[in-house]
Write an enzyme that holds these catalytic residues in place. Structure first.
Site, PDB file in Angstrom:
ATOM      1  N   ASP A 261       0.840  -1.204   0.000  1.00 10.77           N
ATOM      2  CA  ASP A 261       0.000   0.000   0.000  1.00 10.77           C
ATOM      3  C   ASP A 261       0.878   1.259   0.000  1.00 10.77           C
ATOM      4  O   ASP A 261       1.931   1.269  -0.638  1.00 10.77           O
ATOM      5  CB  ASP A 261      -0.913  -0.048   1.240  1.00 10.77           C
TER       6      ASP A 261
ATOM      7  N   HIS B 112      -3.527   6.108   3.605  1.00 12.55           N
ATOM      8  CA  HIS B 112      -4.331   4.963   3.170  1.00 12.55           C
ATOM      9  C   HIS B 112      -3.821   3.661   3.770  1.00 12.55           C
ATOM     10  O   HIS B 112      -4.586   2.861   4.327  1.00 12.55           O
ATOM     11  CB  HIS B 112      -4.318   4.905   1.644  1.00 12.55           C
TER      12      HIS B 112
ATOM     13  N   SER C 294     -11.253  -0.717  -0.403  1.00 13.64           N
ATOM     14  CA  SER C 294      -9.990  -0.674   0.347  1.00 13.64           C
ATOM     15  C   SER C 294     -10.202  -0.938   1.824  1.00 13.64           C
ATOM     16  O   SER C 294      -9.334  -1.464   2.502  1.00 13.64           O
ATOM     17  CB  SER C 294      -9.333   0.704   0.214  1.00 13.64           C
TER      18      SER C 294
END
Length: 408
Positions: free
Chosen positions: A163, A194, A354
């Site tokens: 990620d 994120h 996600s």
């Protein structure tokens, strides 16, 4: 904060050749990287033949100087070789069309893809919203406010978060997060947020499904949540070797590891083959289905059948309106307005597939910690444990929602 370039329904088209390998285009809506290619070798090519091919490419490249259009800067040639298990050998590089044509005619080459941009999959942000996902994972019915779980679950298991990186110093990780490898820039930190949010859902002390799991940051996306398909595959290769005992593949080490990829792009056979090699090595991988409200068969690595593809649900057990769907989806998990970690000891509330995928990755680590067998078969175990809860999951899509088997 976003994921993926919109994974528009794209069918990879063979541009050439009659006698040589196919050169695949990702279609007009994919964001390609100029002059960058991923060259995939035939499955039966030996390591010796692969090395000989690399030497041939280097010699051929050195005899014909290539420059980027409108620039005096030379092209890079071959940049990175991939070898994932015994099944996936490939390399990435910067070449002109004439060189790529020559490479495509080499007997050992299976196919060639243009390298494309890949992005993270969170799509919305809302502050100070209470999270409900954990309670849903630990309960058979919606509407609860308590997470029921075994507090030893996840211990002894390692989760690789492919990620934007992880804020490894965030208090919610309790010292269980560490930095692995960076394939996108020179900043060993999560400057996007994120990846930290994803890691928090996998294994945070407060926000995580598996509260005892160890977390490893594999950075393949930059501060904007963007990266390249080839860079993502580099991260996958590194994580696979680490999960398999530092490159010495052992089923025992691999079976104690899980991976999460809350990212994706247009369908890529190279990305799918790399994901399959990880599954073949005995490693459980959860991936986001994508946020385009379309069939996930058009996105990678979500379209690879050997890994666990996750769609997103809302608090009322409906399909989240943004979530991809389709026959390639294995399971639903909470993905709308999920609260988790934010770099700097903060919290953030995000939505997207996600956010759904790390619930499944965390559940995989949780179950391995309780003695369930790891590897790709763990996705079947998760589906068997799931509840038939999702309303209107989408055409041809499972209605199964994850459940940790708490008995509540």
């Amino acid at each position: 904060m976003g994921f993926i370039t919109k994974a528009i329904p794209i069918v990879l088209a063979a541009l050439s050749t009659v006698d040589g390998a196919k050169i695949l285009e990702a279609g007009p809506h994919a964001e390609t990287i100029p002059n960058k290619y991923i060259v995939v070798m035939k499955q039966d090519v030996s390591h010796e033949a692969f090395n000989a091919h690399a030497t041939w490419v280097g010699n051929n490249f050195s005899r014909r100087p290539m420059r980027r259009g409108g620039s005096f800067k030379p092209m890079a040639g071959m940049q990175h070789k991939f070898s994932l298990g015994g099944t996936f050998k490939a390399y990435t590089g910067e070449f002109d069309e004439a060189m790529i044509k020559d490479i495509s005619n080499h007997d050992d080459v299976d196919f060639i893809e243009r390298d494309t941009v890949v992005k993270a999959t969170a799509i919305t942000q809302q502050d100070n919203v209470p999270s409900w996902g954990l309670a849903r994972v630990g309960s058979k019915e919606a509407g609860g406010s308590t997470y029921y779980y075994d507090d030893t679950a996840g211990k002894g298991v390692t989760a690789y978060i492919i990620d934007t990186g992880i804020d490894i110093h965030h208090g919610d990780f309790g010292g269980r997060a560490k930095w692995g490898k960076n394939f996108v820039d020179k900043m060993d930190e999560d400057c996007n947020g994120h990846g930290s949010h994803v890691a928090g859902t996998v294994g945070g002390t407060k926000f995580g499904v598996a509260k005892g799991v160890n977390l490893v940051a594999v950075k393949v996306l930059d501060c904007e949540g963007s990266g390249s398909n080839s860079g993502v595959i580099m991260g996958m290769e590194w994580a696979m070797k680490e999960a398999s005992g530092g490159g010495n593949s052992t089923a025992k080490a691999a079976g104690k590891s899980v991976m999460n990829m809350s990212l994706g792009g247009p369908r890529s056979e190279a990305s799918n083959k790399a994901a399959k090699a990880i599954a073949d090595a005995g490693i459980f991988m959860a991936v986001a289905a994508g946020n385009d409200n379309m069939d996930a068969q058009h996105s990678s690595p979500a379209s690879e059948p050997s890994i666990c593809t996750v769609a997103a649900s809302s608090e009322d057990d409906s399909k989240a309106d943004f979530s991809n769907y389709g026959a390639v989806v294995d399971i639903y998990a909470p993905g709308n307005e999920i609260t988790s970690v934010k770099p700097g000891n903060g919290t953030d509330t995000l939505s997207g597939t996600s956010m759904a995928s790390p619930h499944v990755c965390g559940l995989g680590a949780y179950l391995i910690g309780l003695g369930k067998e790891g590897g790709p078969g763990l996705c079947d175990t998760i589906k068997e444990m799931a509840t038939d809860a999702i309303k209107n999951p989408g055409e041809g899509t499972t209605g199964k929602l994850i459940y940790n088997g708490s008995g509540k």
